[in-house]
Design an enzyme around this catalytic site. Structure first.
Site, PDB file in Angstrom:
ATOM      1  N   LYS A 148       0.824  -1.214   0.000  1.00 41.21           N
ATOM      2  CA  LYS A 148       0.000   0.000   0.000  1.00 41.21           C
ATOM      3  C   LYS A 148       0.859   1.267   0.000  1.00 41.21           C
ATOM      4  O   LYS A 148       2.073   1.206   0.225  1.00 41.21           O
ATOM      5  CB  LYS A 148      -0.941  -0.052   1.205  1.00 41.21           C
ATOM      6  N   TYR A 174     -12.526  -2.132  -3.778  1.00 42.91           N
ATOM      7  CA  TYR A 174     -13.028  -2.271  -2.402  1.00 42.91           C
ATOM      8  C   TYR A 174     -14.558  -2.148  -2.326  1.00 42.91           C
ATOM      9  O   TYR A 174     -15.086  -1.831  -1.256  1.00 42.91           O
ATOM     10  CB  TYR A 174     -12.371  -1.228  -1.498  1.00 42.91           C
ATOM     11  N   THR A 187      -5.291  -7.202  10.691  1.00 42.62           N
ATOM     12  CA  THR A 187      -5.613  -6.012   9.895  1.00 42.62           C
ATOM     13  C   THR A 187      -5.103  -4.734  10.550  1.00 42.62           C
ATOM     14  O   THR A 187      -4.508  -3.883   9.885  1.00 42.62           O
ATOM     15  CB  THR A 187      -7.148  -5.915   9.707  1.00 42.62           C
ATOM     16  N   ASN A 201      -2.037   0.227   6.851  1.00 42.62           N
ATOM     17  CA  ASN A 201      -1.557  -1.072   7.323  1.00 42.62           C
ATOM     18  C   ASN A 201      -0.659  -1.821   6.344  1.00 42.62           C
ATOM     19  O   ASN A 201      -0.563  -3.045   6.380  1.00 42.62           O
ATOM     20  CB  ASN A 201      -2.738  -1.938   7.764  1.00 42.62           C
ATOM     21  N   HIS A 252      -2.101  -5.485   1.521  1.00 38.56           N
ATOM     22  CA  HIS A 252      -3.378  -6.180   1.322  1.00 38.56           C
ATOM     23  C   HIS A 252      -3.064  -7.597   0.865  1.00 38.56           C
ATOM     24  O   HIS A 252      -2.114  -7.810   0.119  1.00 38.56           O
ATOM     25  CB  HIS A 252      -4.216  -5.486   0.236  1.00 38.56           C
ATOM     26  N   GLU A 288      -9.550 -10.891  -7.543  1.00 43.00           N
ATOM     27  CA  GLU A 288      -8.624  -9.761  -7.365  1.00 43.00           C
ATOM     28  C   GLU A 288      -7.473  -9.827  -8.365  1.00 43.00           C
ATOM     29  O   GLU A 288      -7.033  -8.798  -8.874  1.00 43.00           O
ATOM     30  CB  GLU A 288      -8.084  -9.762  -5.930  1.00 43.00           C
TER      31      GLU A 288
END
Ligand code: AMP
Length: 145
Positions: free
Chosen positions: A11, A51, A93, A116, A119, A130
């Site tokens: 991320k 998402y 998470t 975080n 993913h 995905e």
């Protein structure tokens, strides 16, 4: 156990903190082979579509803003039990609840609460969806050696 594929996204926080190499090292050290990879600066439409399952959640708009705040590194990983193995490597998470030694404990605990680092797909069906969201079949490389 079966050979599986899973989708990883490094991320924007982890990319900005120069953790791509550290995270890729953990993939390789844990027999998760990289079979496709690209960097992308997602636009809002892409992030919202990816998402969509969280559309009604209170954190949705914050999540979208975070995911478009800088480039991400999107990777397909392949290996024995890859989906569960990568989720174990990521940790919980919320980085403050992640176990020591996990990616989120080591690389995201010091950052903003909702940032975080990574993913990972949570099940075979979502992994397939995905991966298809970001990669054409011909962009995934068979490891011939
Ligand atoms: P998941 O699909 O489970 O990976 O969840 C998507 C992402 O939403 C997580 O990785 C977090 O970045 C974010 N997220 C999940 N739950 C929360 C929460 N309670 N507050 C803020 N962000 C969250």
């Amino acid at each position: 156990m079966a050979v599986e594929r899973t989708l990883s996204i490094i991320k924007p926080d982890a990319v900005a903190n120069n953790f791509i190499g550290e995270i890729y090292s953990r993939f390789e050290a844990n027999d998760l082979r990289i079979v496709a990879a690209k960097m992308a600066l997602l636009n809002k439409t892409q992030a919202e579509a990816f998402y969509a399952v969280h559309k009604e959640r209170p954190f949705y708009s914050m999540l979208i803003e975070f995911m478009i705040s800088g480039p991400v590194m999107i990777t397909v990983l392949e290996g024995e039990d890859a989906i569960a193995k990568y989720r174990t490597l990521m940790g919980a998470t919320m980085p403050e609840f992640a176990a020591p030694g996990t990616i989120r404990y080591d690389l995201a605990r010091e950052g903003k609460a909702n940032e975080n680092a990574v993913h990972g797909s949570d099940a075979p069906e979502t992994a397939a969806e995905e991966i298809k969201f970001f990669f054409k079949p011909e962009e995934i490389c068979y490891r011939t050696r």
